[in-house]
Design an enzyme around this catalytic site. Structure first.
Site, PDB file in Angstrom:
ATOM      1  N   HIS A 155       1.895   2.078  10.198  1.00  0.00           N
ATOM      2  CA  HIS A 155       3.341   2.059  10.415  1.00  0.00           C
ATOM      3  C   HIS A 155       3.755   3.091  11.456  1.00  0.00           C
ATOM      4  O   HIS A 155       3.010   4.003  11.790  1.00  0.00           O
ATOM      5  CB  HIS A 155       4.070   2.346   9.103  1.00  0.00           C
ATOM      6  CG  HIS A 155       4.056   1.191   8.142  1.00  0.00           C
ATOM      7  ND1 HIS A 155       2.991   0.943   7.288  1.00  0.00           N
ATOM      8  CD2 HIS A 155       4.959   0.187   7.923  1.00  0.00           C
ATOM      9  CE1 HIS A 155       3.247  -0.143   6.566  1.00  0.00           C
ATOM     10  NE2 HIS A 155       4.428  -0.629   6.925  1.00  0.00           N
ATOM     11  N   LYS A 159       8.141   6.769   9.033  1.00  0.00           N
ATOM     12  CA  LYS A 159       8.052   6.314   7.643  1.00  0.00           C
ATOM     13  C   LYS A 159       7.821   7.518   6.737  1.00  0.00           C
ATOM     14  O   LYS A 159       6.996   8.379   7.026  1.00  0.00           O
ATOM     15  CB  LYS A 159       6.901   5.305   7.506  1.00  0.00           C
ATOM     16  CG  LYS A 159       6.862   4.612   6.156  1.00  0.00           C
ATOM     17  CD  LYS A 159       5.914   3.408   6.209  1.00  0.00           C
ATOM     18  CE  LYS A 159       5.787   2.747   4.849  1.00  0.00           C
ATOM     19  NZ  LYS A 159       7.076   2.277   4.310  1.00  0.00           N
TER      20      LYS A 159
END
Lengths: 268, 268, 268, 268
Positions: A155, A159
C-alpha cells in the site's frame, strides 16, 4: 440525474411485479460524498438502472419515496445509516449499504426490522471490490491444496495500519481452510531471523506489509508445494473499482429478501 | 574433458603472449563437487576454453601445471583454498575462486602473494550470478531517485537465515546510495502494526523474507515515487545460473593482474 | 519399495471393505520412466499409501495382482495403456492414468469395460498439476466479472508450440464463461499494430507466448475492469509438482466408481 | 504560486552568480495545461525552487522576464514551442522543454541559437519519467549478459498503438546492445505458432502488447539465461510520475550549457 416521476405506491418492494424491461429505480443517500458521487455516475451510466433520487445531508428522505425508488444505496456515515435503513425498510424499499461501522448488534437490529418485511432485501458489504472478494474466495479454496502460503500486501505509505484489514481477513480464511483440510503448520526452517523479516503471524499464516510511494492498494497471496507455486494478485487503483460490485448488489437485492452480508453470496 | 598435452613452460601467466585464437587452458579444483562438476561441463562446452585438468581430493595439483593450465578455478573448501591459491600463484597461474570463507585477513594474504607476481590475476567472488550482481547494481543506482524502497526476498522453506545474505547486502547498498544522495528516511505512516508486518529494518530499508515450498531463490526490489514504481526482480532456479559468471571471470582474469573481489568490476 | 505380501483375493476393488487405517496398496506401471519413477517415490513417501508393485516393460502384470494392489497408476505409453487398463479392470483394480493419447473413442471403450464393474473407478487426467487446474478453474470463474482478460504464458525456448496447450485450453474456458454471462468483446482500441504485438486470438481472448532461457513453465491470466486488475499466476518448475495431483487421484479413485476425466472433479 | 518580485537584470542566465541558498526562479509556459499545471504545483512544492511566473495562451512572455525567471519550463504545443524557446534564449534564460514535435531540424535550430549564448542551457526530453528512463538504461545494460530477452508492455484498452513507443524504443536499445556484444539471435524453437502468439519482432526482440481495462501504463523486460531470469518492471499510474524528472531537469539545466536531449544524461 434522471427526472423524477410520481411515486408508484406499492411497487417498490415487489420486484416480481416490476414491468419487464423497465430500468430499476435507484436512489442514492450520501450522493455528494466521494463514494456516493461515484455511485451516482455508475447508476446513471447503466442502461438497466435509473437514478431517481440523489440525497445528501440537509435533503429530505421523502425525495426517495417520492421518486419511487425501488433500491436505495447508502454511503453516508455510521451515525446516519441506521435511521436511513429503518426509514427505507418501513417503506418496503430494498437497501444496499456501503457505510462502515456495522457490528453484530446492528446486524441484529436490521434482521429484526426485516422480519416484518418478508419481501424486502438488504445487502451490507464492507468491500464492494469484486476483484478483492474473488481473491479471497480463490485463496480460501486453494489453501487446502498447498503446503505453503504467505501473503504480501502493498500500500501507499500514508496507510496507518499494517497489515491491511483485507490481508488479515484473507489470512484468517486461509488458516480456517487449512485447519478444515487437516493441514498442519506451514514448513519453515528459519533459525536465524532478523526481527520482523518473516512478517506478522496471523493464525499461522505469515503476512508481509510493504509501504511505498507510488503504490495504491495491492495484495498477493502465494501458494507453494514442491515444484510449483500459484499466485493470486489483486491491484486496486481507484474507487471506480468498487462500482461493478455496487451495481451487482443493486441488481441483486430485489431478488434477495432478508439480510445479505458481503457480496460473496452474490457472486455465482 | 579434453586431452592433456605437454605443459608449455612460462606461458601460463603471460596471457598477452598467448597464440591468438587458441582456446584458454583451464583447470578445475574441486572438480567432483556439485559446483566444480558444473564448472567442468561449462568450460568443456565453451569453444574458446579448453578443460585441461580436473582435480579433486586425493589428486595431485601437479596435474594442473603439467597440463599447462593458464587459469585455475577453485570450488573446494575453506580449509584447502588458501594452499591451492598459493600453489597456483607461485607458478604464475591465474585463479578464479568461488570457495567461501574469505575474510579481510585472507584477502590481505592473497594481495601479499600477488605483489611478487605482477602479471598474475585472481578473482574471488562470493556470488557468480550475473543476474544477482546486476540486480544489486541497478538497485544501488535507482536508490537515489526514488522516495521509497523495500525488498521482498523469497526462498524455499529449508533456508535457515532470514533475510538472505543477498537481501541484506542489497539493503546496505541502497541505504548507502540514499545517504550519498542526501535522501532522508523512507516515508511510513504506520501507527498500528502487528509485530513483524513491516519486515526487518536494515539501515532504514525494510526487508521481507517469504518462505514457501516450490520456491528456489528470488528477490524483488521495489522502488516508488508519486505515481510510479520500478521493480527489479531476480529469479534463480539452478546452479547453472552461476556458470556465465564463472566463465566471464575465467576469460577476464588473465587481463586483470592483481586481486579482484566480486564480479561487479568484470561487468562493463 | 515396500515388501510384497500375499494377494488378498476379493478385497482389491471393494474399498469399503478395506480395514480402516491400513495403507492403500498401490502398483505403478511404467515405474522406470521419468514420471513413473517420481510416482514411486511419492507413493513410497506417503504414510497412508503402500507401494506394492513396480512394473515396467518386460515385467509381468501378474506382479500387480499378486501383490494385492488396490490402485494401479499407469504412466506408460499410448500403445500399452489400453491393454493395461483392460487387464486391471477385469481384476477389479482401480486405475489412475497419466499416459497421453486418449480420444473420445478410447474413453468410450473404458466406459464400456466399467459398465460390467460397477464398484471400480478409473481417473484419466491430461494434467495432474493441482496448481494448473486451480488456475484454470479460477480463471473460468473470474471471467464473467471482468471487462478485459488476456493470457501471458512463458516457457523455455525449446518448446515447439506457441501458445501452450494449457493457455489455449484456459482461453477457451474463459471465452465460454464470458459467453454464458452475456459479455461481449473485450475492449480494444488498437488502430496501429505491429504484426503480432497484440498476440494470438483464441475465441476472442488474446494470448501471448514468451520464450526465454531460464524459464520453465509459467502462465499468467490478467483480468481487468475500471480501477482494478486480478492476476492469477502459475509457476511450474519440476515434475514433482504433479505428484500431489497423482496422490489425490490415487486416494480418491476407490471412492469414485466409473470414469472420471481430469482431476477437477476431485478438487473440492 | 509565489509572489512576483522585481526582475533582477543580468542574473537570470548566470547561474554561477546566484546567491547560494536562494531558491531558483522558475517560470512555466503552458501553465494551465494538464502537464503545465502539474509542473506549477511541483515547483511550488519544492523548497529550493520558486515559481515566479505562470504563462498560458493570451498571456505575455514579458511576465517571465519581468519576474526574473532563471529557468523556464515549456509544456505548450509544437506550434508555439520554437518561438518560446527563441525568445527565452535571446534573454539568456535556461529552458526545459517537454513539448513534443521535435525533429532533427528543430534540434539544429536550437543548437544554432545556443551557439551565440555559451552560458545558457536547454533540456528537451520526450519523457521525463525517471523510472521509465532507468528501466531503459538497465535493460540496455543487462542485454549483453543474457541469452534471451522479451518485452511485455501493458496499457489501458484505449491506447491506439501497439506496441507502445517506449517498448519499441527499449527493444531497439536492447538489440543494439546485443549486437555490440556480439550476441546472435535469441533462441526460439517455435515450430507451430498460432499467428501473433510470439509477439511483434522489433530488430529481433519479441514485444507483446497487453491491453486491459484497469491498467494504466506498465512495461516488463524479461532477461533469461540457463537457470535464472532478471526482470525489470516499470508501472506508471499518474502524470505526477513525470515531476521528479522535470524538477531534476530544472535544477540541472543552469549547470549544463548547450543542448541536452533526454534526461538520461542528467541521471548520475
Amino acid at each position: 440525474m434522471s427526472d423524477v416521476r410520481e411515486p408508484q405506491v406499492g411497487t417498490s418492494a415487489e420486484s416480481s411485479a416490476r414491468p419487464a424491461g423497465e430500468p430499476l429505480r435507484v436512489g442514492v443517500l450520501g450522493a455528494r460524498g466521494r463514494m456516493g458521487a461515484e455511485v451516482c455516475r455508475a447508476v446513471d451510466g447503466a442502461d438497466d438502472l435509473e437514478l431517481v433520487a440523489m440525497v445528501d445531508e440537509g435533503d429530505s428522505l421523502a425525495t426517495v419515496s417520492g421518486a419511487g425508488a425501488e433500491v436505495v444505496v447508502d454511503f453516508t456515515n455510521p451515525d446516519a445509516v441506521m435511521d436511513n435503513l429503518h426509514w427505507c425498510l418501513e417503506r418496503g424499499i430494498n437497501v444496499v449499504v456501503g457505510t462502515s461501522g456495522f457490528t453484530g448488534q446492528r446486524f441484529d437490529r436490521v434482521r429484526g426490522w426485516l422480519s416484518d418485511k418478508p419481501g424486502v432485501g438488504v445487502v451490507i458489504a464492507p468491500n464492494f471490490g469484486i476483484g478483492a472478494v474473488l481473491m479471497m474466495q480463490f485463496a480460501a479454496r486453494a489453501a487446502r491444496y498447498f503446503e505453503s502460503v504467505e501473503i504480501v500486501e502493498q500500500h501507499h505509505p500514508k496507510k496507518l495500519d499494517a497489515p491491511s484489514g483485507t490481508a488479515t481477513h484473507t489470512a484468517r480464511l486461509i488458516a480456517q481452510a487449512r485447519a478444515e483440510a487437516g493441514r498442519g503448520a506451514v514448513p519453515d526452517a528459519t533459525k536465524d531471523e532478523l526481527p520482523g523479516a518473516r512478517g506478522a503471524d496471523i493464525d499461522g499464516v505469515r503476512v508481509h506489509a510493504v509501504r511505498a510511494a507510488g503504490l495504491v492498494a495491492h495484495q498477493e497471496v502465494l501458494f507453494g508445494t514442491a515444484g510449483e507455486t500459484l499466485t493470486i494478485r489483486h491491484d486496486s487503483y481507484d474507487r471506480a473499482s468498487f462500482m461493478p460490485g455496487v451495481l451487482l448488489a443493486v441488481r441483486s437485492v430485489p431478488q434477495r429478501p432478508g439480510l445479505t452480508v458481503g457480496i460473496d453470496a452474490l457472486l455465482d
